[in-house]
Design a protein around this motif. Structure first.
Motif, PDB file in Angstrom:
ATOM      1  N   LYS A  12      42.658  44.442  48.045  1.00 57.27           N
ATOM      2  CA  LYS A  12      42.177  44.473  46.668  1.00 57.27           C
ATOM      3  C   LYS A  12      43.054  43.568  45.805  1.00 57.27           C
ATOM      4  CE  LYS A  12      39.994  48.944  47.000  1.00 57.27           C
ATOM      5  NZ  LYS A  12      39.919  50.317  46.516  1.00 57.27           N
ATOM      6  N   LEU A  13      42.449  43.042  44.755  1.00 57.08           N
ATOM      7  CA  LEU A  13      43.112  42.061  43.898  1.00 57.08           C
ATOM      8  C   LEU A  13      44.449  42.572  43.351  1.00 57.08           C
ATOM      9  CD1 LEU A  13      43.174  39.384  42.430  1.00 57.08           C
ATOM     10  CD2 LEU A  13      41.632  40.338  40.712  1.00 57.08           C
ATOM     11  N   GLY A  14      44.475  43.776  42.815  1.00 62.82           N
ATOM     12  CA  GLY A  14      45.715  44.331  42.270  1.00 62.82           C
ATOM     13  C   GLY A  14      46.803  44.430  43.317  1.00 62.82           C
ATOM     14  N   GLN A  15      46.413  44.836  44.529  1.00 65.98           N
ATOM     15  CA  GLN A  15      47.380  44.946  45.623  1.00 65.98           C
ATOM     16  C   GLN A  15      47.915  43.569  46.023  1.00 65.98           C
ATOM     17  OE1 GLN A  15      44.743  46.873  48.391  1.00 65.98           O
ATOM     18  NE2 GLN A  15      45.613  48.902  47.986  1.00 65.98           N
ATOM     19  N   GLU A  28      50.841  46.724  35.513  1.00 68.65           N
ATOM     20  CA  GLU A  28      50.916  45.327  35.066  1.00 68.65           C
ATOM     21  C   GLU A  28      49.755  44.513  35.625  1.00 68.65           C
ATOM     22  OE1 GLU A  28      53.900  41.452  35.085  1.00 68.65           O
ATOM     23  OE2 GLU A  28      54.618  43.338  35.907  1.00 68.65           O
ATOM     24  N   ALA A  29      49.407  44.748  36.887  1.00 68.71           N
ATOM     25  CA  ALA A  29      48.266  44.058  37.498  1.00 68.71           C
ATOM     26  C   ALA A  29      46.996  44.358  36.718  1.00 68.71           C
ATOM     27  CB  ALA A  29      48.108  44.477  38.960  1.00 68.71           C
ATOM     28  N   LYS A  30      46.793  45.625  36.385  1.00 63.70           N
ATOM     29  CA  LYS A  30      45.600  46.035  35.640  1.00 63.70           C
ATOM     30  C   LYS A  30      45.515  45.293  34.305  1.00 63.70           C
ATOM     31  CE  LYS A  30      43.484  50.141  33.605  1.00 63.70           C
ATOM     32  NZ  LYS A  30      43.608  51.588  33.401  1.00 63.70           N
ATOM     33  N   ILE A  31      46.633  45.196  33.607  1.00 61.69           N
ATOM     34  CA  ILE A  31      46.656  44.559  32.289  1.00 61.69           C
ATOM     35  C   ILE A  31      46.330  43.071  32.384  1.00 61.69           C
ATOM     36  CG2 ILE A  31      48.170  43.913  30.365  1.00 61.69           C
ATOM     37  CD1 ILE A  31      49.581  46.668  30.846  1.00 61.69           C
ATOM     38  N   VAL A  32      46.995  42.349  33.292  1.00 65.19           N
ATOM     39  CA  VAL A  32      46.757  40.901  33.373  1.00 65.19           C
ATOM     40  C   VAL A  32      45.344  40.588  33.851  1.00 65.19           C
ATOM     41  CG1 VAL A  32      49.208  40.357  33.631  1.00 65.19           C
ATOM     42  CG2 VAL A  32      47.788  40.563  35.676  1.00 65.19           C
ATOM     43  N   ILE A  33      44.789  41.442  34.713  1.00 65.08           N
ATOM     44  CA  ILE A  33      43.411  41.239  35.170  1.00 65.08           C
ATOM     45  C   ILE A  33      42.436  41.507  34.031  1.00 65.08           C
ATOM     46  CG2 ILE A  33      41.611  42.100  36.727  1.00 65.08           C
ATOM     47  CD1 ILE A  33      43.979  42.634  38.756  1.00 65.08           C
ATOM     48  N   VAL A  38      43.593  36.231  35.440  1.00 68.94           N
ATOM     49  CA  VAL A  38      43.565  36.043  36.891  1.00 68.94           C
ATOM     50  C   VAL A  38      42.227  35.436  37.312  1.00 68.94           C
ATOM     51  CG1 VAL A  38      43.728  37.209  39.124  1.00 68.94           C
ATOM     52  CG2 VAL A  38      45.098  38.027  37.198  1.00 68.94           C
ATOM     53  N   LYS A  39      42.310  34.422  38.160  1.00 73.18           N
ATOM     54  CA  LYS A  39      41.092  33.800  38.696  1.00 73.18           C
ATOM     55  C   LYS A  39      41.033  34.015  40.199  1.00 73.18           C
ATOM     56  CE  LYS A  39      40.601  30.102  35.303  1.00 73.18           C
ATOM     57  NZ  LYS A  39      40.497  28.646  35.133  1.00 73.18           N
ATOM     58  N   VAL A  40      39.825  34.258  40.695  1.00 70.14           N
ATOM     59  CA  VAL A  40      39.574  34.340  42.133  1.00 70.14           C
ATOM     60  C   VAL A  40      38.571  33.243  42.460  1.00 70.14           C
ATOM     61  CG1 VAL A  40      38.671  35.738  44.026  1.00 70.14           C
ATOM     62  CG2 VAL A  40      40.037  36.820  42.218  1.00 70.14           C
ATOM     63  N   TYR A  46      37.744  40.242  36.417  1.00 70.37           N
ATOM     64  CA  TYR A  46      38.175  41.351  35.566  1.00 70.37           C
ATOM     65  C   TYR A  46      38.281  42.677  36.316  1.00 70.37           C
ATOM     66  CZ  TYR A  46      37.203  38.155  31.724  1.00 70.37           C
ATOM     67  OH  TYR A  46      37.210  37.081  30.880  1.00 70.37           O
ATOM     68  N   GLN A  47      37.976  42.695  37.608  1.00 66.19           N
ATOM     69  CA  GLN A  47      38.004  43.939  38.384  1.00 66.19           C
ATOM     70  C   GLN A  47      39.261  43.987  39.250  1.00 66.19           C
ATOM     71  OE1 GLN A  47      34.474  44.329  40.733  1.00 66.19           O
ATOM     72  NE2 GLN A  47      33.107  43.960  39.007  1.00 66.19           N
ATOM     73  N   ARG A  48      40.115  44.966  38.973  1.00 69.21           N
ATOM     74  CA  ARG A  48      41.347  45.123  39.753  1.00 69.21           C
ATOM     75  C   ARG A  48      41.028  45.446  41.208  1.00 69.21           C
ATOM     76  NH1 ARG A  48      45.600  49.892  38.613  1.00 69.21           N
ATOM     77  NH2 ARG A  48      43.616  50.934  38.468  1.00 69.21           N
ATOM     78  N   GLY A  49      39.907  46.127  41.447  1.00 72.59           N
ATOM     79  CA  GLY A  49      39.519  46.523  42.794  1.00 72.59           C
ATOM     80  C   GLY A  49      38.705  45.488  43.544  1.00 72.59           C
ATOM     81  N   LYS A  50      38.581  44.279  42.986  1.00 73.10           N
ATOM     82  CA  LYS A  50      37.831  43.210  43.660  1.00 73.10           C
ATOM     83  C   LYS A  50      38.400  43.011  45.064  1.00 73.10           C
ATOM     84  CE  LYS A  50      35.753  39.072  44.109  1.00 73.10           C
ATOM     85  NZ  LYS A  50      34.360  38.954  44.375  1.00 73.10           N
ATOM     86  N   LYS A  51      37.525  43.023  46.060  1.00 71.83           N
ATOM     87  CA  LYS A  51      37.959  42.856  47.449  1.00 71.83           C
ATOM     88  C   LYS A  51      38.118  41.374  47.769  1.00 71.83           C
ATOM     89  CE  LYS A  51      35.792  47.124  48.986  1.00 71.83           C
ATOM     90  NZ  LYS A  51      34.728  47.736  49.789  1.00 71.83           N
ATOM     91  N   LEU A  52      39.281  41.040  48.314  1.00 77.28           N
ATOM     92  CA  LEU A  52      39.573  39.665  48.698  1.00 77.28           C
ATOM     93  C   LEU A  52      39.517  39.553  50.213  1.00 77.28           C
ATOM     94  CD1 LEU A  52      42.659  39.117  46.383  1.00 77.28           C
ATOM     95  CD2 LEU A  52      40.275  38.544  45.912  1.00 77.28           C
ATOM     96  N   TYR A  53      38.869  38.502  50.678  1.00 85.38           N
ATOM     97  CA  TYR A  53      38.677  38.291  52.111  1.00 85.38           C
ATOM     98  C   TYR A  53      39.326  36.973  52.543  1.00 85.38           C
ATOM     99  CZ  TYR A  53      35.219  41.995  51.566  1.00 85.38           C
ATOM    100  OH  TYR A  53      34.609  43.191  51.286  1.00 85.38           O
ATOM    101  N   ASP A  54      39.325  36.728  53.836  1.00 86.21           N
ATOM    102  CA  ASP A  54      39.875  35.517  54.420  1.00 86.21           C
ATOM    103  C   ASP A  54      39.353  34.278  53.684  1.00 86.21           C
ATOM    104  OD1 ASP A  54      41.271  33.958  56.359  1.00 86.21           O
ATOM    105  OD2 ASP A  54      39.390  33.654  57.428  1.00 86.21           O
TER     106      ASP A  54
END
Length: 69
Positions: A12-15, A28-33, A38-40, A46-54
């Motif tokens: 997850k993005l925050g992690q 802090e992750a929640k606030i900056v997102i 933060v860009k993906v 804007y979602q801290r729980g956004k799943k990031l993949y390979d």
């Protein structure tokens, strides 16, 4: 560029921000997102729980994180 190697199928993005030491806490992750700092893959996320993949790239504060399997 910081490289994060996945242990599972995604992180997850925050992690990811915490794992790369770009933020010191989940709060802090929640606030900056939420503030749109933060860009993906070049899009503001804007979602801290956004799943990031390979292959995903995260940009924050002039730093980049690359997610690899």
């Amino acid at each position: 560029m910081e490289i994060i190697k996945l242990r599972d199928d995604y992180i997850k993005l925050g992690q990811a921000l915490k794992a790369a030491s770009l933020v010191s806490s989940g709060v802090e992750a929640k606030i900056v997102i939420q503030d749109g700092l933060v860009k993906v893959n070049h899009d503001v996320e804007y979602q801290r729980g956004k799943k990031l993949y390979d292959g995903d790239i995260v940009d924050y504060n002039g730093e980049q994180i690359k997610i690899v399997k």
